[in-house]
Design an enzyme around this catalytic site. Structure first.
Site, PDB file in Angstrom:
ATOM      1  N   ASP A 126       0.844  -1.190   0.000  1.00 45.72           N
ATOM      2  CA  ASP A 126       0.000   0.000   0.000  1.00 45.72           C
ATOM      3  C   ASP A 126       0.884   1.246   0.000  1.00 45.72           C
ATOM      4  OD1 ASP A 126      -2.380   1.428   0.060  1.00 45.72           O
ATOM      5  OD2 ASP A 126      -2.418   1.523   2.247  1.00 45.72           O
ATOM      6  N   HIS A 183      -3.615  13.965   1.072  1.00 49.95           N
ATOM      7  CA  HIS A 183      -3.810  13.069   2.221  1.00 49.95           C
ATOM      8  C   HIS A 183      -2.591  13.143   3.152  1.00 49.95           C
ATOM      9  CE1 HIS A 183      -4.884   9.544   4.600  1.00 49.95           C
ATOM     10  NE2 HIS A 183      -3.718   9.001   4.292  1.00 49.95           N
ATOM     11  N   GLU A 192     -10.270   3.929   4.236  1.00 47.86           N
ATOM     12  CA  GLU A 192      -9.453   4.728   3.325  1.00 47.86           C
ATOM     13  C   GLU A 192      -9.901   4.415   1.900  1.00 47.86           C
ATOM     14  OE1 GLU A 192      -5.264   4.079   4.250  1.00 47.86           O
ATOM     15  OE2 GLU A 192      -5.338   5.595   5.833  1.00 47.86           O
ATOM     16  N   GLU A 204      -9.294   4.063  -1.715  1.00 50.61           N
ATOM     17  CA  GLU A 204      -8.082   3.888  -2.518  1.00 50.61           C
ATOM     18  C   GLU A 204      -8.410   3.217  -3.843  1.00 50.61           C
ATOM     19  OE1 GLU A 204      -4.644   2.386  -0.510  1.00 50.61           O
ATOM     20  OE2 GLU A 204      -5.209   3.297   1.415  1.00 50.61           O
ATOM     21  N   ASP A 248      -8.873   0.420   2.484  1.00 50.00           N
ATOM     22  CA  ASP A 248      -7.806   0.053   3.430  1.00 50.00           C
ATOM     23  C   ASP A 248      -8.283   0.432   4.840  1.00 50.00           C
ATOM     24  OD1 ASP A 248      -5.371  -0.500   4.674  1.00 50.00           O
ATOM     25  OD2 ASP A 248      -4.503   1.432   4.124  1.00 50.00           O
ATOM     26  N   ARG A 292      -7.162   3.847  13.787  1.00 48.91           N
ATOM     27  CA  ARG A 292      -6.241   4.969  14.045  1.00 48.91           C
ATOM     28  C   ARG A 292      -5.636   4.939  15.444  1.00 48.91           C
ATOM     29  NH1 ARG A 292      -5.369   5.950   8.888  1.00 48.91           N
ATOM     30  NH2 ARG A 292      -7.223   6.624   7.775  1.00 48.91           N
ATOM     31  N   GLN A 323      -2.921   2.412  15.287  1.00 51.07           N
ATOM     32  CA  GLN A 323      -1.889   2.926  14.377  1.00 51.07           C
ATOM     33  C   GLN A 323      -0.996   3.943  15.078  1.00 51.07           C
ATOM     34  OE1 GLN A 323      -3.626   4.484  10.772  1.00 51.07           O
ATOM     35  NE2 GLN A 323      -1.671   5.060   9.870  1.00 51.07           N
ATOM     36  N   LYS A 339      -3.779  -2.119  10.309  1.00 57.07           N
ATOM     37  CA  LYS A 339      -4.236  -2.218   8.929  1.00 57.07           C
ATOM     38  C   LYS A 339      -4.464  -3.665   8.497  1.00 57.07           C
ATOM     39  CE  LYS A 339      -2.947   2.143   7.441  1.00 57.07           C
ATOM     40  NZ  LYS A 339      -3.747   3.059   6.636  1.00 57.07           N
ATOM     41  N   THR A 379      -8.590  -5.747   4.362  1.00 61.88           N
ATOM     42  CA  THR A 379      -8.526  -4.802   3.244  1.00 61.88           C
ATOM     43  C   THR A 379      -9.543  -5.300   2.223  1.00 61.88           C
ATOM     44  OG1 THR A 379      -6.152  -4.543   3.621  1.00 61.88           O
ATOM     45  CG2 THR A 379      -7.003  -3.735   1.517  1.00 61.88           C
ATOM     46  N   GLU A 404      -9.675  12.503   8.002  1.00 66.64           N
ATOM     47  CA  GLU A 404      -9.555  13.830   7.396  1.00 66.64           C
ATOM     48  C   GLU A 404     -10.880  14.583   7.406  1.00 66.64           C
ATOM     49  OE1 GLU A 404      -6.894  13.551   3.634  1.00 66.64           O
ATOM     50  OE2 GLU A 404      -7.582  11.544   4.145  1.00 66.64           O
TER      51      GLU A 404
HETATM   52 MN    MN Z   1      -3.852   3.098   2.985  1.00 65.74          MN
END
Ligand code: MN
Length: 446
Positions: free
Chosen positions: A134, A141, A207, A209, A241, A245, A248, A261, A265, A382
């Site tokens: 990834d 971002h 996420e 993607e 993804d 948080r 993370q 993560k 996925t 975000e």
């Molecule tokens: Mn990602």
């Protein structure tokens, strides 16, 4: 770069009527691959056409395909097909387009027996993914996330020189519709000097993607020059993804994301080929004055003029309460893949630039696709600015997000379904779509 041919002609129609509906994601100009089964577990490769899927094993067994395509089309995954040469992949697309075109000589009775309604089949991960990487290719971002956690130093000095990536986990790549179980993990101590805690993730995020699959790979020790990179790209899909948080934040330094993560996925079932995307290629991202030029191995004229792909992307969310009340999913954001700072050819070339061997079916994902404005942000982190009411962006009325039921969200709740969709559209060619990438959050298993 792949040339435009008769398969892209916007006036071309199929004998499968639903493919001629202007709103269909799967007109005859698209012809995306998927792997499906009909409940018996017998996986097959198919091509999406309108609201139908045509069984390639059936077409091979009826003698409708050239000999060289029989073995890859009878397989239960796409890897063998992905390993065909570029000219062979174009030849197969042209053959399938001729079989599906509205014409008097196509043997429709024979082929109709190979059609299944897309609603009647179960989709599978389309190939054996041996490796998944990834990336972090949206500068918007990267800058947004960086400014939350390192306000004085949002973009690290390497960002504009190398496509930043981390090795993801291939075993937990799941197909659209698979339930996503909220992970349990370690979180930072509440106060300095305290002990970390372990509990279900609270700051669960998505996420948005775009993924791409490797076609022919490279030998260990060899590289893929930028002017050969396009030949090694097979096709693209949507990727979610999922990211915890809070896990993370505690684990990501110094070696990058890990358990935050690797729990899941999600990929969309359809692989839209690079051939189908040929009419939608675009210039690479226009780097502002003063940004460094990438090193030579990541630059070519063709990559500058055509390395981008103009895919429009949308995210929506449906909570359990919304579904119970029969409310439609709530639109969260819309963005474009042309916002990415690095092209997919640069990503592939960089990945192999140390001699790392890539293999047919390897999955690479772009990183969260965010654009410059608030309504173009590709993650909840975000959109709600880490759930912070001091969201510095104008129009902060949606921090937290408010759903039509009155529910509020800073991050994802159990029962929330995330729906990603994508399409390509311009004035000259037929619109083509990616379908959807869906997943619903299930409670943690204690
Ligand atoms: Mn990602």
């Amino acid at each position: 770069m792949i040339s435009i041919d008769f398969t892209h002609d916007p006036s071309r129609e199929s004998w499968v009527d639903s493919a001629n509906d202007p709103g269909s994601d799967f007109p005859i100009q698209n012809l995306p691959y998927a792997v499906f089964h009909t409940g018996d577990g017998d996986q097959r490769i198919g091509i999406g056409i309108g609201n139908q899927i045509i069984d390639l094993r059936y077409l091979a067994e009826q003698g409708l395909l050239l000999d060289e395509f029989v073995s890859p089309c009878r397989s239960d995954v796409l890897n063998e097909l992905m390993a065909l040469s570029g000219p062979q992949r174009i030849q197969l697309r042209q053959l399938l387009s001729k079989l599906l075109v509205r014409s008097t000589d196509a043997d429709q009775v024979l082929m109709k027996a190979g059609l299944r309604s897309q609603d009647s089949v179960e989709f599978c991960v389309p190939c054996r993914i041996q490796d998944y990487t990834d990336f972090y290719a949206s500068i918007f971002h990267a800058t947004n996330v960086g400014s939350m956690f390192r306000p004085n130093n949002p973009l690290l000095p390497n960002y504009k020189h190398i496509p930043i990536g981390y090795h993801g986990r291939a075993s937990s790549v799941v197909i659209s519709g698979t339930e996503v179980i909220r992970p349990i993990g370690q979180k930072a101590p509440a106060e300095e000097g305290g002990l970390p805690t372990r509990s279900p993730a609270v700051l669960l995020d998505y996420e948005l993607e775009v993924g791409f699959f490797v076609a022919q790979g490279n030998e260990l020790g060899s590289t893929i020059p930028i002017d050969k990179a396009e030949e090694h790209l097979f096709g693209m899909c949507l990727v979610n993804d999922w990211s915890a948080r809070d896990l993370q934040k505690w684990e990501y330094q110094p070696l990058g994301p890990f358990l935050a993560k690797s729990f899941a996925t999600t990929v969309s079932p359809w692989v839209v080929t690079m051939e189908a995307l040929a009419p939608f290629r675009a210039a690479e991202y226009h780097r502002p004055e003063g940004d460094p030029k990438p090193l030579d191995y990541l630059t070519s004229d063709e990559n500058s003029s055509k390395g981008g792909v103009d895919i429009q992307l949308k995210v929506s969310l449906s909570s359990q309460q919304m579904r119970e009340k029969g409310l439609p999913a709530e639109h969260l954001s819309q963005t474009r893949f042309t916002n990415m700072y690095w092209t997919i050819a640069q990503i592939l070339t960089h990945h192999a630039s140390n001699g790392c061997n890539l293999q047919p079916g390897d999955l690479m994902a772009s990183g969260t696709v965010s654009g410059p404005s608030r309504d173009q942000r590709g993650s909840m982190l975000e959109l709600t600015w880490n759930g912070d009411a001091n969201n510095p962006t104008p129009g902060t009325d949606r921090t937290p997000l408010r759903l039509p039921t009155g529910e509020e969200r800073k991050f994802l709740a159990d029962g929330d379904e995330l729906i990603l969709s994508g399409f390509c559209e311009n004035s000259e060619y037929r619109r083509i779509g990616f379908g959807q990438c869906r997943g619903t959050v299930q409670p943690a298993r204690r």
